[in-house]
Design an enzyme around this catalytic site. Structure first.
Site, mmCIF file in Angstrom:
data_model
loop_
_atom_site.group_PDB
_atom_site.id
_atom_site.type_symbol
_atom_site.label_atom_id
_atom_site.label_comp_id
_atom_site.label_asym_id
_atom_site.label_seq_id
_atom_site.Cartn_x
_atom_site.Cartn_y
_atom_site.Cartn_z
ATOM 1 N N ARG A 162 17.712 -33.017 13.555
ATOM 2 C CA ARG A 162 17.237 -32.167 14.643
ATOM 3 C C ARG A 162 16.336 -31.058 14.135
ATOM 4 O O ARG A 162 15.405 -30.660 14.796
ATOM 5 C CB ARG A 162 18.425 -31.530 15.380
ATOM 6 C CG ARG A 162 19.308 -32.512 16.105
ATOM 7 C CD ARG A 162 20.568 -31.863 16.551
ATOM 8 N NE ARG A 162 21.297 -31.417 15.347
ATOM 9 C CZ ARG A 162 22.526 -30.965 15.336
ATOM 10 N NH1 ARG A 162 23.187 -30.844 16.448
ATOM 11 N NH2 ARG A 162 23.111 -30.613 14.216
ATOM 12 N N HIS A 193 22.763 -38.744 20.073
ATOM 13 C CA HIS A 193 23.311 -39.843 19.269
ATOM 14 C C HIS A 193 22.787 -41.186 19.774
ATOM 15 O O HIS A 193 22.368 -42.041 18.980
ATOM 16 C CB HIS A 193 24.847 -39.883 19.344
ATOM 17 C CG HIS A 193 25.537 -38.731 18.715
ATOM 18 N ND1 HIS A 193 26.477 -37.986 19.383
ATOM 19 C CD2 HIS A 193 25.455 -38.194 17.470
ATOM 20 C CE1 HIS A 193 26.952 -37.045 18.582
ATOM 21 N NE2 HIS A 193 26.334 -37.146 17.411
ATOM 22 N N SER A 210 27.284 -32.069 19.436
ATOM 23 C CA SER A 210 28.594 -32.268 20.056
ATOM 24 C C SER A 210 29.304 -30.934 20.265
ATOM 25 O O SER A 210 29.992 -30.744 21.269
ATOM 26 C CB SER A 210 29.457 -33.191 19.188
ATOM 27 O OG SER A 210 28.912 -34.475 19.147
ATOM 28 N N LYS A 213 39.167 -31.860 10.140
ATOM 29 C CA LYS A 213 38.636 -31.412 11.421
ATOM 30 C C LYS A 213 39.679 -31.615 12.510
ATOM 31 O O LYS A 213 40.580 -32.426 12.376
ATOM 32 C CB LYS A 213 37.360 -32.190 11.779
ATOM 33 C CG LYS A 213 36.161 -31.783 10.954
ATOM 34 C CD LYS A 213 34.899 -32.359 11.543
ATOM 35 C CE LYS A 213 33.682 -31.822 10.802
ATOM 36 N NZ LYS A 213 32.443 -32.280 11.426
#
Length: 162
Positions: A90, A17, A128, A41
């Site tokens: 990514r 990040h 994460s 979440k």
């Protein structure tokens, strides 16, 4: 003034990040790193904790601001006068999802552009979720997150979980 938003959950913020934040801050006059409040979440850090960690790790970046939002990203962008979204990629799997998000944001507001940044190779595996999984077992995450985040993770996983 060019203003960009980097939205995300940042649960927790990683070196991946930070790479995107630093690079975005070199391109735009102002970068707002904004924590998405997603009631669907169950993050390990509260919104306030994530914002504080982000403030700590970006404190030497004068054109970076930390905030939070809920609802539609384009609505939030309007309140901030921002016209650009920065998203880190990514892998191809990230692109597929992010392309859908960019397309819907463009449909909602044609003046908002999404900029994709490929992550540096050293962070291409990093998420994460992986950091939390490794930290949960008290393994070394010092190469994945800044020291303040590593300390916060250790404290979280020492706390009794419900």
């Amino acid at each position: 003034m060019s203003i960009a938003v980097i939205p995300g959950s940042f649960d927790p913020v990683t070196y991946g990040h930070l790479d995107i934040i630093k690079r975005g801050a070199k391109v735009f006059d102002k970068v707002i790193v904004s924590v998405l409040i997603n009631r669907n979440k169950s993050p390990i850090f509260t919104v306030e904790e994530r914002m504080e960690l982000l403030r700590e790790v970006t404190q030497k970046m004068p054109n970076v601001e930390v905030d939070s939002f809920h609802g539609l990203l384009v609505d939030y962008m309007h309140t901030k006068g921002a016209r650009a979204i920065i998203k880190g990629l990514r892998a191809v799997s990230d692109f597929e999802y992010e392309m859908q998000m960019a397309s819907i944001n463009r449909l909602l507001d044609q003046k908002i552009e999404t900029f994709f940044m490929m992550t540096n190779n050293q962070f291409s595996f990093l998420s994460s979720s992986i950091v939390k999984e490794v930290a949960k077992y008290n393994a070394d995450v010092s190469s994945l997150v800044p020291p303040i985040v590593e300390k916060a993770l250790k404290q979280k996983f020492q706390e009794p979980r419900e």
